[in-house]
Design an enzyme around this catalytic site. Structure first.
Site, PDB file in Angstrom:
ATOM      1  N   CYS A 146       7.124  -6.737  15.929  1.00 19.05           N
ATOM      2  CA  CYS A 146       6.486  -5.061  16.944  1.00 19.05           C
ATOM      3  C   CYS A 146       5.293  -5.387  16.741  1.00 19.05           C
ATOM      4  CB  CYS A 146       6.814  -3.869  15.980  1.00 19.05           C
ATOM      5  SG  CYS A 146       8.614  -3.089  15.217  1.00 19.05           S
TER       6      CYS A 146
ATOM      7  N   CYS B  83      -0.159   5.804  10.700  1.00 19.11           N
ATOM      8  CA  CYS B  83       1.217   5.353  10.704  1.00 19.11           C
ATOM      9  C   CYS B  83       0.647   4.025  11.129  1.00 19.11           C
ATOM     10  CB  CYS B  83       1.898   5.705  11.720  1.00 19.11           C
ATOM     11  SG  CYS B  83       2.928   7.312  11.521  1.00 19.11           S
TER      12      CYS B  83
ATOM     13  N   CYS C 206       3.605   8.330   1.636  1.00 15.86           N
ATOM     14  CA  CYS C 206       4.270   7.286   2.449  1.00 15.86           C
ATOM     15  C   CYS C 206       4.506   6.139   1.673  1.00 15.86           C
ATOM     16  CB  CYS C 206       3.676   7.042   3.348  1.00 15.86           C
ATOM     17  SG  CYS C 206       4.030   5.678   4.682  1.00 15.86           S
TER      18      CYS C 206
ATOM     19  N   GLU D  89       1.152  -1.511  -0.236  1.00 13.82           N
ATOM     20  CA  GLU D  89       0.191   0.353  -0.256  1.00 13.82           C
ATOM     21  C   GLU D  89       0.767   1.445   0.105  1.00 13.82           C
ATOM     22  OE1 GLU D  89      -3.987  -0.917   2.249  1.00 13.82           O
ATOM     23  OE2 GLU D  89      -2.529  -0.700   3.393  1.00 13.82           O
TER      24      GLU D  89
ATOM     25  N   CYS E 257       6.305  -7.797   6.895  1.00 13.00           N
ATOM     26  CA  CYS E 257       7.626  -7.046   7.570  1.00 13.00           C
ATOM     27  C   CYS E 257       7.769  -8.223   8.740  1.00 13.00           C
ATOM     28  CB  CYS E 257       7.416  -6.076   8.886  1.00 13.00           C
ATOM     29  SG  CYS E 257       8.803  -4.953   9.291  1.00 13.00           S
TER      30      CYS E 257
ATOM     31  N   CYS F 180       1.787  -2.354  15.434  1.00 12.82           N
ATOM     32  CA  CYS F 180       2.169  -2.124  14.258  1.00 12.82           C
ATOM     33  C   CYS F 180       0.724  -3.560  13.058  1.00 12.82           C
ATOM     34  CB  CYS F 180       3.161  -2.238  13.965  1.00 12.82           C
ATOM     35  SG  CYS F 180       3.944  -2.238  11.688  1.00 12.82           S
TER      36      CYS F 180
HETATM   37  N1  SAH Z   1      10.051  -0.640   9.994  1.00 14.89           N
HETATM   38  C1  SAH Z   1      10.132   1.107   9.637  1.00 14.89           C
HETATM   39  C2  SAH Z   1       8.874   2.171   9.070  1.00 14.89           C
HETATM   40  C3  SAH Z   1       7.098   1.510   8.381  1.00 14.89           C
HETATM   41  S1  SAH Z   1       6.469   1.613  10.050  1.00 14.89           S
HETATM   42  C4  SAH Z   1       9.933   1.584  11.162  1.00 14.89           C
HETATM   43  O1  SAH Z   1       9.223   0.728  11.917  1.00 14.89           O
HETATM   44  O2  SAH Z   1      10.382   2.471  11.385  1.00 14.89           O
HETATM   45  C5  SAH Z   1       6.583   3.917  10.670  1.00 14.89           C
HETATM   46  C6  SAH Z   1       6.024   4.352  11.119  1.00 14.89           C
HETATM   47  O3  SAH Z   1       5.369   4.640  12.105  1.00 14.89           O
HETATM   48  C7  SAH Z   1       7.481   3.886  12.846  1.00 14.89           C
HETATM   49  O4  SAH Z   1       8.402   4.822  13.722  1.00 14.89           O
HETATM   50  C8  SAH Z   1       6.738   2.892  14.150  1.00 14.89           C
HETATM   51  O5  SAH Z   1       6.918   2.535  14.712  1.00 14.89           O
HETATM   52  C9  SAH Z   1       4.825   3.545  13.554  1.00 14.89           C
HETATM   53  N2  SAH Z   1       3.986   3.059  13.704  1.00 14.89           N
HETATM   54  C10 SAH Z   1       3.995   1.464  13.350  1.00 14.89           C
HETATM   55  N3  SAH Z   1       2.753   0.974  13.944  1.00 14.89           N
HETATM   56  C11 SAH Z   1       1.747   2.414  14.449  1.00 14.89           C
HETATM   57  C12 SAH Z   1       0.890   1.905  15.472  1.00 14.89           C
HETATM   58  N4  SAH Z   1      -0.295   1.357  14.568  1.00 14.89           N
HETATM   59  N5  SAH Z   1       0.678   3.882  15.816  1.00 14.89           N
HETATM   60  C13 SAH Z   1       1.227   4.315  15.024  1.00 14.89           C
HETATM   61  N6  SAH Z   1       2.196   4.152  14.393  1.00 14.89           N
HETATM   62  C14 SAH Z   1       2.893   3.633  14.585  1.00 14.89           C
HETATM   63 FE1  SF4 Z   2       7.767  -3.260  10.443  1.00 15.03          FE
HETATM   64 FE2  SF4 Z   2       5.834  -2.471  11.767  1.00 15.03          FE
HETATM   65 FE3  SF4 Z   2       8.021  -2.644  13.055  1.00 15.03          FE
HETATM   66 FE4  SF4 Z   2       7.780  -1.043  10.937  1.00 15.03          FE
HETATM   67  S1  SF4 Z   2       6.801  -0.485  13.166  1.00 15.03           S
HETATM   68  S2  SF4 Z   2       9.301  -2.517  11.791  1.00 15.03           S
HETATM   69  S3  SF4 Z   2       6.550  -1.847   9.821  1.00 15.03           S
HETATM   70  S4  SF4 Z   2       6.404  -4.030  12.109  1.00 15.03           S
END
Ligand code: SAH
Ligand code: SF4
Length: 366
Positions: free
Chosen positions: A129, A356, A118, A105, A125, A132
């Protein structure tokens, strides 16, 4: 008895995606086709400056070459599956189908003063985390430079043509963030080729300072980035100021704990003299206390940095809550009082799961 016939299944010939080729690679291809040296440059300009919608439209090329390009290469492989808008058309999420059925996306966000996209760098991934949506999918596959670049060109083409008829009209992309699905540094080489392609002054010519990459904190990637010639911005997903909490939220912290992450970041700052930004998603009762804000302030004090607080966006099935507004303010105040630049990210596209950490999608049949 009749002899059993075995049928040999041939792999379908995979045509080259022209967007996967750098200018030197395109030059090689044209040479191998017996074309004069300047052809590659002509095609490159058609692809990245003119955003030609077809090989047919590249009318400065001889007809025979256009035909061969059409027969033997592909002008992109992404298939648009779905497009959704929110925020009165100022947020637009596109779901793409890759040739193998996986999906990624991209999100466009229009503001009065900028048009930000974005972009995804992987399908899914592997980092897991807990907060996410993409992390919950696992890694499906790395995507190619062309598959990254094409996401960008789609939005640029439409902005140029009609600005999507949105309230905030722009005729080009001003900012690009690699913050969609995936961890850019886990697909470093392909991702970096896409950065070079988008930055190339002979083609798309997007300024380095208009691009930001966000990493989960892969220390070797941070070190590698500090040696690169294109000075794009770096954002680091920190989300917790101590190892115990960070490991619980982000499994990657067991591989690259905070000490190592901060050492790599400090090296990056010293080498590049560029300000980094730390992202900190706020989860109610998990990482949003005043004590943790104080720990965070101690951790980043004296660094050339900025802290970006992100109110958590809901993810189906995640047993988490977004912090209350008051708590976010208190957290921010602790940092500000200690002289640390700190902002709260404005949310976009929550209604269409485009914010995000909300990007997640299921494979699509052809
Ligand atoms: N993988 C990379 C980039 C993609 S995520 C990373 O983790 O940095 C982009 C940003 O969104 C990251 O800072 C991530 O921690 C944040 N993020 C992930 N899940 C989220 C959520 N549910 N609400 C707000 N931010 C989130
Ligand atoms: Fe992967 Fe989501 Fe963690 Fe970014 S925040 S590294 S996209 S699992």
């Amino acid at each position: 008895m009749q002899k059993e016939m075995t049928t040999i299944k041939l792999e379908p010939q995979r045509a080259i995606n022209i967007y996967d080729l750098t200018l030197p690679q395109l030059t090689e291809l044209m040479k191998s086709w017996g074309q004069p040296g300047f052809r590659a440059k002509q095609i490159y300009i058609q692809l990245y400056r003119n955003l030609a919608p077809s090989f047919e439209a590249m009318t400065d090329l001889p007809a025979a070459l256009r035909e061969r390009l059409t027969a033997e290469t592909k002008l992109g492989v992404l298939q648009l599956v779905q497009e959704q808008t929110a925020d009165d058309g100022d947020t637009r999420k596109v779901l793409w189908r890759l040739p193998d059925g996986n999906v990624v996306e991209s999100v466009l966000m229009l503001y009065p003063d900028r048009a930000t996209i974005c972009i995804s760098t992987q399908a899914g991934c592997a980092m897991g985390c807990v907060f996410c949506a993409t992390g919950r999918m696992g890694l499906l596959r790395n995507i190619t430079p062309g598959e990254i670049v094409e996401q960008v060109l789609y939005f640029e083409r439409n902005l140029r043509n009609n600005g999507f008829n949105a309230a905030h009209r722009h005729d080009h992309i001003t900012n690009l963030v690699f913050m969609g699905m995936g961890e850019p540094f886990a697909n470093y080489d392909r991702w970096w080729t896409s950065v070079e392609q988008l930055h190339n002054p002979q083609g798309f010519n997007l300024g380095a300072r208009n691009m930001t990459v966000s990493t989960v904190g892969l220390a070797p990637g941070i070190r590698r980035l500090s040696t690169e010639k294109i000075p794009l911005n770096l954002a680091i997903s920190l989300h917790a100021p101590n190892d115990e909490l960070r490991s619980a939220l982000m499994p990657v912290n067991r591989r690259y704990p905070i000490d190592e992450l901060m050492a790599a970041t400090q090296e990056y700052i010293e080498k590049t003299h560029r300000r980094v930004s730390f992202e900190y998603v706020l989860l109610q009762g998990q990482n949003d206390s005043v004590e943790l804000a104080e720990q965070l302030a101690d951790l980043v004090k004296g660094m050339l940095c900025h802290v970006n607080l992100i109110p958590w966006n809901p993810v189906p099935g995640a047993p988490l809550q977004r912090s209350h507004r008051k708590q976010i303010e208190s957290f921010q105040n602790v940092l500000l009082e200690r002289g640390i630049a700190c902002t709260v990210r404005a949310e976009r596209g929550v209604a269409i799961a485009a914010a995000c950490g909300q990007l997640a999608a299921v494979p699509q049949p052809a």
